[in-house]
Enzyme design. Sequence first.
Site, PDB file in Angstrom:
ATOM      1  N   ARG A 289      42.954  40.953  49.015  1.00 46.24           N
ATOM      2  CA  ARG A 289      42.913  42.054  48.056  1.00 46.24           C
ATOM      3  C   ARG A 289      42.950  43.383  48.798  1.00 46.24           C
ATOM      4  O   ARG A 289      42.243  43.574  49.788  1.00 46.24           O
ATOM      5  CB  ARG A 289      41.653  41.970  47.185  1.00 46.24           C
ATOM      6  CG  ARG A 289      41.631  40.708  46.338  1.00 46.24           C
ATOM      7  CD  ARG A 289      40.460  40.643  45.404  1.00 46.24           C
ATOM      8  NE  ARG A 289      40.408  39.342  44.743  1.00 46.24           N
ATOM      9  CZ  ARG A 289      39.433  38.935  43.938  1.00 46.24           C
ATOM     10  NH1 ARG A 289      38.413  39.750  43.696  1.00 46.24           N
ATOM     11  NH2 ARG A 289      39.463  37.742  43.383  1.00 46.24           N
ATOM     12  N   ARG A 304      32.834  43.508  50.827  1.00 45.67           N
ATOM     13  CA  ARG A 304      34.122  43.837  50.201  1.00 45.67           C
ATOM     14  C   ARG A 304      35.193  43.858  51.289  1.00 45.67           C
ATOM     15  O   ARG A 304      35.341  44.835  52.007  1.00 45.67           O
ATOM     16  CB  ARG A 304      34.023  45.191  49.501  1.00 45.67           C
ATOM     17  CG  ARG A 304      35.116  45.440  48.470  1.00 45.67           C
ATOM     18  CD  ARG A 304      34.928  46.795  47.815  1.00 45.67           C
ATOM     19  NE  ARG A 304      33.668  46.888  47.112  1.00 45.67           N
ATOM     20  CZ  ARG A 304      33.464  46.494  45.858  1.00 45.67           C
ATOM     21  NH1 ARG A 304      34.456  45.978  45.172  1.00 45.67           N
ATOM     22  NH2 ARG A 304      32.285  46.632  45.290  1.00 45.67           N
ATOM     23  N   GLU A 376      27.146  40.533  42.858  1.00 48.72           N
ATOM     24  CA  GLU A 376      28.000  39.516  42.248  1.00 48.72           C
ATOM     25  C   GLU A 376      28.471  38.493  43.272  1.00 48.72           C
ATOM     26  O   GLU A 376      28.909  38.844  44.373  1.00 48.72           O
ATOM     27  CB  GLU A 376      29.224  40.186  41.611  1.00 48.72           C
ATOM     28  CG  GLU A 376      30.211  39.210  41.000  1.00 48.72           C
ATOM     29  CD  GLU A 376      31.595  39.794  40.808  1.00 48.72           C
ATOM     30  OE1 GLU A 376      32.559  39.010  40.743  1.00 48.72           O
ATOM     31  OE2 GLU A 376      31.719  41.038  40.747  1.00 48.72           O
ATOM     32  N   SER A 379      32.286  35.166  39.026  1.00 48.23           N
ATOM     33  CA  SER A 379      32.630  35.564  37.663  1.00 48.23           C
ATOM     34  C   SER A 379      33.302  34.380  36.993  1.00 48.23           C
ATOM     35  O   SER A 379      34.231  33.802  37.557  1.00 48.23           O
ATOM     36  CB  SER A 379      33.590  36.763  37.659  1.00 48.23           C
ATOM     37  OG  SER A 379      32.916  37.958  37.936  1.00 48.23           O
ATOM     38  N   ARG A 418      30.366  35.670  50.334  1.00 48.98           N
ATOM     39  CA  ARG A 418      29.127  36.221  49.779  1.00 48.98           C
ATOM     40  C   ARG A 418      28.012  35.186  49.795  1.00 48.98           C
ATOM     41  O   ARG A 418      26.830  35.538  49.904  1.00 48.98           O
ATOM     42  CB  ARG A 418      29.379  36.768  48.380  1.00 48.98           C
ATOM     43  CG  ARG A 418      30.287  37.991  48.415  1.00 48.98           C
ATOM     44  CD  ARG A 418      30.249  38.806  47.153  1.00 48.98           C
ATOM     45  NE  ARG A 418      31.102  39.992  47.273  1.00 48.98           N
ATOM     46  CZ  ARG A 418      31.152  40.969  46.381  1.00 48.98           C
ATOM     47  NH1 ARG A 418      30.400  40.910  45.293  1.00 48.98           N
ATOM     48  NH2 ARG A 418      31.946  42.012  46.568  1.00 48.98           N
TER      49      ARG A 418
END
Length: 454
Positions: A289, A304, A376, A379, A418
């Site tokens: 990403r 990130r 987070e 999801s 994560r």
Amino acid sequence: MYDIRWIRENRAAFDRGLARRGLAPLSDDLLALDDRRRAAIQALEAAQARRNAASKEIGEAKKRKDEAAAKALMDEVAGLKTAIPDLEKEERAASAALDAALAQVPNTPLDDVPDGADERDNVEHHRFGAPPALGFAPRQHFELGEGLEQMDFEAAARLSGARFVVLKSKLARLERALAQFMLDLHTGEHGYTEVSPPLLVRDHAMFGTAQLPKFLDDQFAALDNEALRQIVEASGATTATATDPQGGVASRLWLVPTAEVPLTNLVREQIVEEAELPLRMTAGTYCFRAEAGAAGRDTRGMIRQHQFYKVELVSITTPEQSRDEHERMLSCAEEVLRRLGLHYRVVTLSTGDMGFASQKTYDIEVWLPGQGMFREISSCSVCGDFQARRMGARYRTAENRAVRHVHTLNGSGVAVGRALIAVMENYQQADGSIVVPEVLRPYMGGLTVIEAGA
């Protein structure tokens, strides 16, 4: 992607759903585009029908030896043959304008999604466990990793730039152990089929899951040799300096931002039998990403990154199955954190925070002692038939053999990087070593503690 016929029949419901996302009504604009498309189709069909009829009338006029009528008809046919390409062009342009506008419209939320502007309006669903009682000031994962000399951001920056990391020794193995543990759990106990998909996909696959066109700046584009050669020849650049013009090179490829893209697209342009549903698939892949909107956020550490590893869950269901499947998928992702003994909470995203393709999303947020906050880690989203319409994914009902669009769901089961951060921060010891969670020890050759120099 919405069916324009549904919008025409449900204008108020459609605009109401957009309003809950904070968007202005769009039904009037979209229906105006559809009216233009319909008029273009009607004009084209009328011209084609008249051309065919006039062609037959020419023969009849000649049979009657009415040369004046035959010539007038031939002139009319010639004029229609000249006009029809322009009418075809108008029909294509009108259809493309409508499709482009529909592609920019987000999915509308289910009734039980909380209304809100952003993440501050998310609603906590439940919690599991409690923060660990460490008895000392906890460190963040990058402090622990650098202290162990097994997490190297400087070397990664020399290789690739910012937002990359080099993991070494036992931390590299711990990352691998986490991924293997998750895949074994989801395939062995949760009934998912493991898939090893391509990490490069074409435009239509990215469009199908709604990464394109709206989120182009968040993606990494790759070019095959022929596309690169075209750019080089057109620009006079060298292969070292040529870049993708983002203008629609036919052979453009994309690095996957998530395995959701290839897994969901496995049913693209397919009709599956109802008896095969639900399809449940999982994959452990690297994800890429651009993080275009993340400037200044999480600049230190692994939170990130441009490249990260993730275990993804994807389900393909009937419309009647999708809501229950969403709850099931959430429980599968939660089980990973429960077995790792990690404190977490589940929140339902508000209408202002949910993703473009989602009807409803649960986020799982894991507790990070070093940051003193939840972050987070997964999801889980139900998308209804939104993605299925973009990719032409359908199923045939068992009862009356009708063909309907499937529903699609996706979730992280979970983000491996994560999870590594969470394990490091929650299982840290005062001397900077990391206790290996019991469930991971078989994957670590029986190792119980990660220490410096090990």
